[in-house]
Design an enzyme around this catalytic site. Structure first.
Site, PDB file in Angstrom:
ATOM      1  N   GLU A   1       1.031   3.843   1.942  1.00  9.79           N
ATOM      2  CA  GLU A   1       1.600   4.182   3.245  1.00  9.79           C
ATOM      3  C   GLU A   1       2.737   3.225   3.604  1.00  9.79           C
ATOM      4  O   GLU A   1       3.755   3.644   4.161  1.00  9.79           O
ATOM      5  CB  GLU A   1       0.520   4.130   4.337  1.00  9.79           C
ATOM      6  CG  GLU A   1      -0.615   5.114   4.129  1.00  9.79           C
ATOM      7  CD  GLU A   1      -1.749   4.573   3.257  1.00  9.79           C
ATOM      8  OE1 GLU A   1      -2.808   5.217   3.233  1.00  9.79           O
ATOM      9  OE2 GLU A   1      -1.592   3.512   2.603  1.00  9.79           O
TER      10      GLU A   1
ATOM     11  N   HIS B   1       0.852  -1.185   0.000  1.00  5.02           N
ATOM     12  CA  HIS B   1       0.000   0.000   0.000  1.00  5.02           C
ATOM     13  C   HIS B   1       0.890   1.238   0.000  1.00  5.02           C
ATOM     14  O   HIS B   1       2.065   1.176   0.382  1.00  5.02           O
ATOM     15  CB  HIS B   1      -0.886   0.008   1.240  1.00  5.02           C
ATOM     16  CG  HIS B   1      -1.935  -1.055   1.234  1.00  5.02           C
ATOM     17  ND1 HIS B   1      -3.007  -1.032   2.091  1.00  5.02           N
ATOM     18  CD2 HIS B   1      -2.079  -2.185   0.500  1.00  5.02           C
ATOM     19  CE1 HIS B   1      -3.770  -2.083   1.880  1.00  5.02           C
ATOM     20  NE2 HIS B   1      -3.222  -2.807   0.914  1.00  5.02           N
TER      21      HIS B   1
ATOM     22  N   CYS C   1      -5.749   1.970   5.645  1.00  7.74           N
ATOM     23  CA  CYS C   1      -6.379   0.726   6.091  1.00  7.74           C
ATOM     24  C   CYS C   1      -5.817   0.345   7.464  1.00  7.74           C
ATOM     25  O   CYS C   1      -4.821   0.915   7.921  1.00  7.74           O
ATOM     26  CB  CYS C   1      -6.126  -0.382   5.063  1.00  7.74           C
ATOM     27  SG  CYS C   1      -4.457  -1.060   5.122  1.00  7.74           S
TER      28      CYS C   1
ATOM     29  N   CYS D   1      -2.004  -0.507   7.456  1.00  6.93           N
ATOM     30  CA  CYS D   1      -1.147   0.678   7.355  1.00  6.93           C
ATOM     31  C   CYS D   1      -1.167   1.479   8.647  1.00  6.93           C
ATOM     32  O   CYS D   1      -0.126   1.959   9.106  1.00  6.93           O
ATOM     33  CB  CYS D   1      -1.582   1.534   6.181  1.00  6.93           C
ATOM     34  SG  CYS D   1      -1.318   0.741   4.578  1.00  6.93           S
TER      35      CYS D   1
END
Length: 157
Positions: A55, A53, A83, A86
């Site tokens: 992040e 992801h 999410c 993260c």
């Protein structure tokens, strides 16, 4: 324009560029002392890594830049609501603040919300959709793993 708006604009620009590369609309910027130290985009499409992801890629890059897993004093600016994975990674790294531009509610119509995962994780283990169980092994045929780790740390000190 505030610094927060400038960093969010940078995260959104990264997300837009990632769309152009066939990726998902997520970008992130890690900032320390008012300066960008790392950026990241969602690389799931390119790496087939479900943890890639924006992040996560940004905090990995920040840790490499700082040569440390400790990101105390850093802030993350993300195009979308981080999410749970993260968010947990940022907490474990010591990130002190997170600011995001698009909410889970805004992402929901596009299949880009993680609100259901947050809700599932808030339930007791026995009620979550993923089977989770604790099966103790210490004291059987295995030495205590954490005690072994502590002993190795003590030897290095």
């Amino acid at each position: 324009m505030t610094d927060a708006n400038r960093f969010l604009d940078q995260a959104i620009a990264l997300a837009r560029a990632n769309i152009g590369q066939g990726g998902r609309p997520f970008g992130a910027v890690v900032v320390r002392d008012g300066a960008v130290i790392a950026t990241g985009v969602n690389e799931i499409h390119a790496t087939c890594d479900p943890t890639a992801h924006a992040e996560m890629t940004a905090i990995r890059a920040a840790s490499r830049t700082l040569a440390s897993p400790d990101l105390t004093g850093c802030a993350v600016f993300a195009s979308g609501h981080p999410c749970p994975m993260c968010m947990a990674a940022m907490r474990m790294a010591g990130v002190g603040a997170v600011t995001y531009a698009y909410s889970n509610e805004q992402g929901e119509p596009f299949g880009l919300s993680t609100a259901a995962i947050y809700a599932d994780l808030a339930r007791p283990f026995a009620e979550q959709t993923m089977a989770i169980r604790h099966l103790p092994v210490a004291g059987q045929d295995h030495p205590h793993l954490y005690a072994e780790w502590q002993a190795a740390q003590d030897k290095r000190a």
